[in-house]
Design a protein around this motif. Sequence first.
Motif, mmCIF file in Angstrom:
data_model
loop_
_atom_site.group_PDB
_atom_site.id
_atom_site.type_symbol
_atom_site.label_atom_id
_atom_site.label_comp_id
_atom_site.label_asym_id
_atom_site.label_seq_id
_atom_site.Cartn_x
_atom_site.Cartn_y
_atom_site.Cartn_z
ATOM 1 N N SER A 238 33.283 22.219 103.200
ATOM 2 C CA SER A 238 32.907 23.182 102.163
ATOM 3 C C SER A 238 31.923 24.216 102.691
ATOM 4 N N ASN A 239 30.958 23.765 103.502
ATOM 5 C CA ASN A 239 30.014 24.706 104.097
ATOM 6 C C ASN A 239 30.720 25.703 105.002
ATOM 7 N N ALA A 240 31.678 25.211 105.784
ATOM 8 C CA ALA A 240 32.385 26.092 106.718
ATOM 9 C C ALA A 240 33.167 27.172 105.978
ATOM 10 N N ILE A 241 33.850 26.784 104.904
ATOM 11 C CA ILE A 241 34.611 27.775 104.138
ATOM 12 C C ILE A 241 33.675 28.691 103.359
ATOM 13 N N ALA A 242 32.655 28.096 102.730
ATOM 14 C CA ALA A 242 31.749 28.888 101.898
ATOM 15 C C ALA A 242 31.007 29.928 102.725
ATOM 16 N N TRP A 243 30.349 29.475 103.786
ATOM 17 C CA TRP A 243 29.569 30.405 104.599
ATOM 18 C C TRP A 243 30.433 31.141 105.615
ATOM 19 N N GLY A 244 31.377 30.417 106.220
ATOM 20 C CA GLY A 244 32.173 31.040 107.272
ATOM 21 C C GLY A 244 33.158 32.065 106.760
ATOM 22 N N ALA A 245 33.822 31.748 105.647
ATOM 23 C CA ALA A 245 34.841 32.658 105.123
ATOM 24 C C ALA A 245 34.338 33.485 103.945
ATOM 25 N N LEU A 246 33.592 32.855 103.038
ATOM 26 C CA LEU A 246 33.258 33.500 101.765
ATOM 27 C C LEU A 246 31.770 33.787 101.614
ATOM 28 N N GLY A 247 31.062 33.910 102.720
ATOM 29 C CA GLY A 247 29.618 34.100 102.640
ATOM 30 C C GLY A 247 29.214 35.288 101.787
ATOM 31 N N ARG A 248 29.808 36.437 102.044
ATOM 32 C CA ARG A 248 29.447 37.637 101.290
ATOM 33 C C ARG A 248 29.924 37.561 99.846
ATOM 34 N N GLN A 249 31.052 36.894 99.625
ATOM 35 C CA GLN A 249 31.606 36.812 98.272
ATOM 36 C C GLN A 249 30.860 35.809 97.395
ATOM 37 N N MET A 250 30.150 34.858 98.003
ATOM 38 C CA MET A 250 29.500 33.810 97.216
ATOM 39 C C MET A 250 27.982 33.900 97.205
ATOM 40 N N PHE A 251 27.376 34.385 98.299
ATOM 41 C CA PHE A 251 25.926 34.263 98.446
ATOM 42 C C PHE A 251 25.183 35.591 98.548
ATOM 43 N N SER A 252 25.885 36.698 98.513
ATOM 44 C CA SER A 252 25.214 37.998 98.576
ATOM 45 C C SER A 252 24.410 38.236 97.299
ATOM 46 N N PRO A 253 23.443 39.157 97.336
ATOM 47 C CA PRO A 253 22.671 39.459 96.118
ATOM 48 C C PRO A 253 23.581 39.822 94.954
ATOM 49 N N GLY A 254 23.335 39.185 93.828
ATOM 50 C CA GLY A 254 24.133 39.426 92.635
ATOM 51 C C GLY A 254 25.340 38.532 92.493
ATOM 52 N N LYS A 255 25.680 37.776 93.544
ATOM 53 C CA LYS A 255 26.819 36.869 93.470
ATOM 54 C C LYS A 255 26.401 35.545 92.821
ATOM 55 N N THR A 256 27.382 34.679 92.590
ATOM 56 C CA THR A 256 27.139 33.468 91.801
ATOM 57 C C THR A 256 26.062 32.577 92.404
ATOM 58 N N TYR A 257 26.065 32.422 93.725
ATOM 59 C CA TYR A 257 25.173 31.448 94.360
ATOM 60 C C TYR A 257 24.127 32.118 95.253
ATOM 61 N N TYR A 258 23.663 33.286 94.852
ATOM 62 C CA TYR A 258 22.690 34.006 95.676
ATOM 63 C C TYR A 258 21.372 33.242 95.810
ATOM 64 N N MET A 259 21.104 32.334 94.856
ATOM 65 C CA MET A 259 19.841 31.597 94.907
ATOM 66 C C MET A 259 19.797 30.575 96.041
ATOM 67 N N ILE A 260 20.938 30.207 96.595
ATOM 68 C CA ILE A 260 20.934 29.208 97.673
ATOM 69 C C ILE A 260 20.214 29.736 98.910
ATOM 70 N N PRO A 261 20.542 30.923 99.441
ATOM 71 C CA PRO A 261 19.746 31.421 100.572
ATOM 72 C C PRO A 261 18.327 31.821 100.179
ATOM 73 N N VAL A 262 18.147 32.327 98.959
ATOM 74 C CA VAL A 262 16.807 32.715 98.512
ATOM 75 C C VAL A 262 15.880 31.500 98.460
ATOM 76 N N ALA A 263 16.454 30.329 98.188
ATOM 77 C CA ALA A 263 15.649 29.111 98.065
ATOM 78 C C ALA A 263 14.896 28.784 99.352
ATOM 79 N N LEU A 264 15.420 29.203 100.490
ATOM 80 C CA LEU A 264 14.730 28.935 101.756
ATOM 81 C C LEU A 264 13.361 29.610 101.771
ATOM 82 N N ALA A 265 13.310 30.862 101.335
ATOM 83 C CA ALA A 265 12.034 31.582 101.290
ATOM 84 C C ALA A 265 11.124 31.024 100.199
ATOM 85 N N LEU A 266 11.700 30.681 99.052
ATOM 86 C CA LEU A 266 10.885 30.111 97.975
ATOM 87 C C LEU A 266 10.272 28.778 98.398
ATOM 88 N N GLY A 267 11.051 27.978 99.118
ATOM 89 C CA GLY A 267 10.529 26.701 99.588
ATOM 90 C C GLY A 267 9.365 26.867 100.543
#
Length: 382
Positions: free
Chosen positions: A290-319
């Motif tokens: 799941s990580n390989a597909i999510a980040w490898g293939a769909l990184g911009r579609q899932m984790f970019s600012p404004g996308k559904t799961y943008y809080m996942i990368p942001v959480a690194l800085a918050l932590g």
Amino acid sequence: METSGKGNGTRLCPGYFRHRWFWRFFHQSALAFTLRPGNPYNQTAILTNNKFDPVKFESVGPAYFSSTNALYYITANLAMGATLVHVILFYRPQLMPFVRALNPWNKTATIVHDEHYIVMKRYTKVPRWWFLVLLAIAYGMAQATDYTGHSHFSWWQLTVILILSLVFTLVYCTTAAILGFVQFSTQLDGFYSMIASYMIPGDPIANMYSALYGSQPTVQGIMLLGDLKLGQYLKIPPKVNFLVQVLGCIVGALLNYVMMLSIISNQRAALLTIAGTRLWSGQNAQSFNSNAIAWGALGRQMFSPGKTYYMIPVALALGALMPIPHYILHRKFPRNQFLANFNTGVVLQYSCFMSVGINTSINTASFLGILSQWYIRRKHPR
């Protein structure tokens, strides 16, 4: 908290009733991707020659995590950032002797108040060049397997990942050595997958290699550090301990490979299911995929600012910010034992620990922990 009727997941009431991340559609212990409303996601349908195809993606549509899985990735990144900053703020005194020892011109003697260490001084230490040779061999093997495996991961990209892994290996090994806490093996893949998605976007295979070579040195480092500590307690000569560890890694790798082939062949059906069985679960492999597909293939579609799961990368800085108030309070009240021993990274890591897979072992582990660390330790300390 309400127990889910599907599998062994949990429903956090605010997330469930407010329908965050389409909570109600998905099996709450699922690690695999799904389409809304919960149908399996055909990962191969968005790939061409194992690389992301935006045209195919438009026809297939977006992918979603189960909400518990998304929460797990958020807490994992929170914990990773918090652990890094916690080590820098709280464990500097313990790290300084190690840093000074790396300096060949250092003349400051390190005083260690440990009876086991004092006894071990009668043995000859492992020469530093042994470790350097082992590092060179391991690095060469990593580059060789990277290229022969057709990973699409260039030598410099692999080197960057290994340098990052070195930093976090020092962080987590320090935490493990001081706290005696070694369960840091499950939260690191996502970070290296995230880094690889920026270095080589749209390539799930390269992303898997990044997660492998980024996370496993830390996991193995903690385990080898534990063996070194055990060897010191048992008064095993350092050179003997070093050679046994190297041989153990080689034999263990071969045995793991043989066992993997056997388990995949005989338990394939159970490993592919969401909940698994009482004994077998494919949660690690599913998470890796799941990580390989999510980040490898769909990184911009899932984790970019404004996308559904943008809080996942942001959480690194918050932590990374979370240990700072704790450190300020600790400096203000240095004698408070709770503030001195509280570890933000450990707490955050277990904030969503039971989100996926088989959790039946936790009841037994909790019972044994209470029995040994509370009852026996208090009632029968000797």
